[in-house]
Design a protein around this motif. Structure first.
Motif, short mmCIF file in Angstrom:
data_model
loop_
_atom_site.label_atom_id
_atom_site.label_comp_id
_atom_site.label_asym_id
_atom_site.label_seq_id
_atom_site.Cartn_x
_atom_site.Cartn_y
_atom_site.Cartn_z
N ARG A 229 0.84 -1.20 0.00
CA ARG A 229 0.00 0.00 0.00
C ARG A 229 0.88 1.25 0.00
NH1 ARG A 229 -4.14 -1.64 3.41
NH2 ARG A 229 -2.75 -1.41 5.17
N LYS A 230 1.93 1.26 0.82
CA LYS A 230 2.84 2.40 0.86
C LYS A 230 3.52 2.62 -0.48
CE LYS A 230 3.89 2.42 5.79
NZ LYS A 230 4.93 2.27 6.80
N GLN A 231 3.92 1.53 -1.14
CA GLN A 231 4.57 1.63 -2.44
C GLN A 231 3.64 2.24 -3.48
OE1 GLN A 231 5.88 -2.32 -3.35
NE2 GLN A 231 7.75 -2.17 -2.12
N VAL A 232 2.37 1.83 -3.46
CA VAL A 232 1.40 2.36 -4.42
C VAL A 232 1.17 3.85 -4.19
CG1 VAL A 232 -1.00 2.24 -5.19
CG2 VAL A 232 0.27 0.14 -4.76
N VAL A 233 1.00 4.24 -2.92
CA VAL A 233 0.79 5.66 -2.60
C VAL A 233 2.02 6.48 -3.02
CG1 VAL A 233 0.42 7.32 -0.73
CG2 VAL A 233 -0.88 5.18 -0.76
N GLU A 234 3.21 5.97 -2.75
CA GLU A 234 4.45 6.67 -3.14
C GLU A 234 4.57 6.79 -4.65
OE1 GLU A 234 6.65 8.36 -1.28
OE2 GLU A 234 5.30 7.94 0.40
N LYS A 235 4.13 5.77 -5.37
CA LYS A 235 4.16 5.80 -6.84
C LYS A 235 3.32 6.97 -7.35
CE LYS A 235 2.31 3.28 -10.76
NZ LYS A 235 1.54 2.11 -11.17
N PHE A 236 2.10 7.11 -6.82
CA PHE A 236 1.22 8.19 -7.27
C PHE A 236 1.74 9.55 -6.81
CE2 PHE A 236 -1.94 4.62 -7.39
CZ PHE A 236 -1.93 4.51 -8.76
N LYS A 237 2.35 9.62 -5.64
CA LYS A 237 2.98 10.88 -5.20
C LYS A 237 4.09 11.27 -6.17
CE LYS A 237 2.55 10.61 -0.15
NZ LYS A 237 3.35 10.48 1.08
N GLY A 238 4.88 10.30 -6.60
CA GLY A 238 5.97 10.56 -7.53
C GLY A 238 5.48 11.09 -8.86
N ILE A 239 4.36 10.58 -9.34
CA ILE A 239 3.79 11.08 -10.60
C ILE A 239 3.40 12.54 -10.46
CG2 ILE A 239 1.82 10.85 -12.17
CD1 ILE A 239 1.90 7.81 -11.54
N ILE A 240 2.80 12.87 -9.33
CA ILE A 240 2.39 14.27 -9.10
C ILE A 240 3.60 15.17 -8.98
CG2 ILE A 240 1.28 15.83 -7.45
CD1 ILE A 240 -0.65 13.47 -6.81
N GLU A 241 4.63 14.73 -8.27
CA GLU A 241 5.79 15.57 -8.00
C GLU A 241 6.69 15.82 -9.21
OE1 GLU A 241 7.35 13.46 -4.66
OE2 GLU A 241 6.21 14.67 -3.22
N THR A 242 6.46 15.10 -10.33
CA THR A 242 7.26 15.35 -11.53
C THR A 242 7.01 16.75 -12.07
OG1 THR A 242 5.58 14.32 -12.92
CG2 THR A 242 7.43 12.94 -12.24
N ASN A 243 5.74 17.19 -12.11
CA ASN A 243 5.39 18.53 -12.61
C ASN A 243 4.43 19.25 -11.68
OD1 ASN A 243 6.93 18.42 -14.96
ND2 ASN A 243 5.33 17.34 -16.05
N GLY A 244 4.55 19.00 -10.38
CA GLY A 244 3.64 19.65 -9.44
C GLY A 244 4.14 19.51 -8.02
N GLU A 245 3.30 19.91 -7.09
CA GLU A 245 3.67 19.81 -5.68
C GLU A 245 2.46 19.35 -4.87
OE1 GLU A 245 3.28 24.22 -3.89
OE2 GLU A 245 4.83 24.02 -5.43
N ILE A 246 2.72 18.46 -3.93
CA ILE A 246 1.66 17.93 -3.08
C ILE A 246 1.48 18.85 -1.89
CG2 ILE A 246 0.99 16.01 -1.60
CD1 ILE A 246 2.50 14.17 -3.49
N GLU A 247 0.23 19.23 -1.63
CA GLU A 247 -0.07 20.09 -0.49
C GLU A 247 -0.44 19.27 0.75
OE1 GLU A 247 -3.17 22.62 -1.97
OE2 GLU A 247 -1.71 24.04 -2.78
N LYS A 248 -1.22 18.19 0.53
CA LYS A 248 -1.70 17.42 1.68
C LYS A 248 -2.04 16.00 1.24
CE LYS A 248 -5.88 17.48 4.28
NZ LYS A 248 -7.05 18.22 4.67
N VAL A 249 -1.70 15.03 2.07
CA VAL A 249 -2.07 13.64 1.86
C VAL A 249 -2.84 13.17 3.09
CG1 VAL A 249 -1.26 11.29 1.48
CG2 VAL A 249 -0.03 13.19 0.44
N ASP A 250 -4.03 12.68 2.87
CA ASP A 250 -4.88 12.22 3.97
C ASP A 250 -5.28 10.77 3.70
OD1 ASP A 250 -6.36 12.29 6.26
OD2 ASP A 250 -8.02 13.45 5.41
N GLU A 251 -4.77 9.86 4.52
CA GLU A 251 -5.11 8.45 4.38
C GLU A 251 -6.20 8.12 5.39
OE1 GLU A 251 -1.90 5.67 4.08
OE2 GLU A 251 -0.57 7.18 3.18
N TRP A 252 -7.37 7.80 4.89
CA TRP A 252 -8.50 7.49 5.75
C TRP A 252 -8.46 6.07 6.27
CZ3 TRP A 252 -13.57 9.74 3.27
CH2 TRP A 252 -13.48 11.13 3.23
N GLY A 253 -7.75 5.21 5.59
CA GLY A 253 -7.68 3.81 6.01
C GLY A 253 -8.81 2.99 5.43
N ASN A 254 -9.04 1.82 6.00
CA ASN A 254 -10.09 0.92 5.50
C ASN A 254 -11.46 1.44 5.89
OD1 ASN A 254 -8.48 -0.99 4.21
ND2 ASN A 254 -8.13 -2.12 6.10
N ARG A 255 -12.34 1.50 4.91
CA ARG A 255 -13.73 1.93 5.11
C ARG A 255 -14.64 0.97 4.35
NH1 ARG A 255 -14.45 7.37 7.44
NH2 ARG A 255 -12.34 7.78 8.16
#
Length: 95
Positions: free
Chosen positions: A19-45
């Motif tokens: 799960r951490k690897q998948v979230v980091e992968k998507f963060k990396g895609i965003i950070e190539t041409n942008g910046e992340i302001e906030k990440v909120d993991e709600w967990g299992n629902r």
């Protein structure tokens, strides 16, 4: 740069490390041409309805600023990923 919010639901039966690897992968895609302001993991629902015979999902919400091409690349990666059940990318308008 525009402001966006993305919400995606991962399969709940993933191990924490995967799960951490998948979230980091998507963060990396965003950070190539942008910046992340906030990440909120709600967990299992609990899901509103079963998806792929699963009743629970792991929810993640990210707010970010990026060029207009980043959401297209994110969407493409969400669609080809086997662990993402659903996703939604929204452009947040400044008022």
């Amino acid at each position: 740069m525009r402001k966006y919010e993305v919400m995606f639901i991962l399969k709940s039966n993933l191990e924490e490390e995967q799960r951490k690897q998948v979230v980091e992968k998507f963060k990396g895609i965003i950070e190539t041409n942008g910046e992340i302001e906030k990440v909120d993991e709600w967990g299992n629902r609990k899901l509103a309805y079963p998806i792929e015979k699963l009743n629970e999902g792991y929810y993640v919400i990210m707010n970010f600023k990026a060029d207009k091409d980043v959401p297209k690349e994110l969407d493409r990666n969400f669609r080809i990923s086997d662990v993402v059940l659903r996703h939604l990318i929204v452009n947040i308008e400044e008022k």
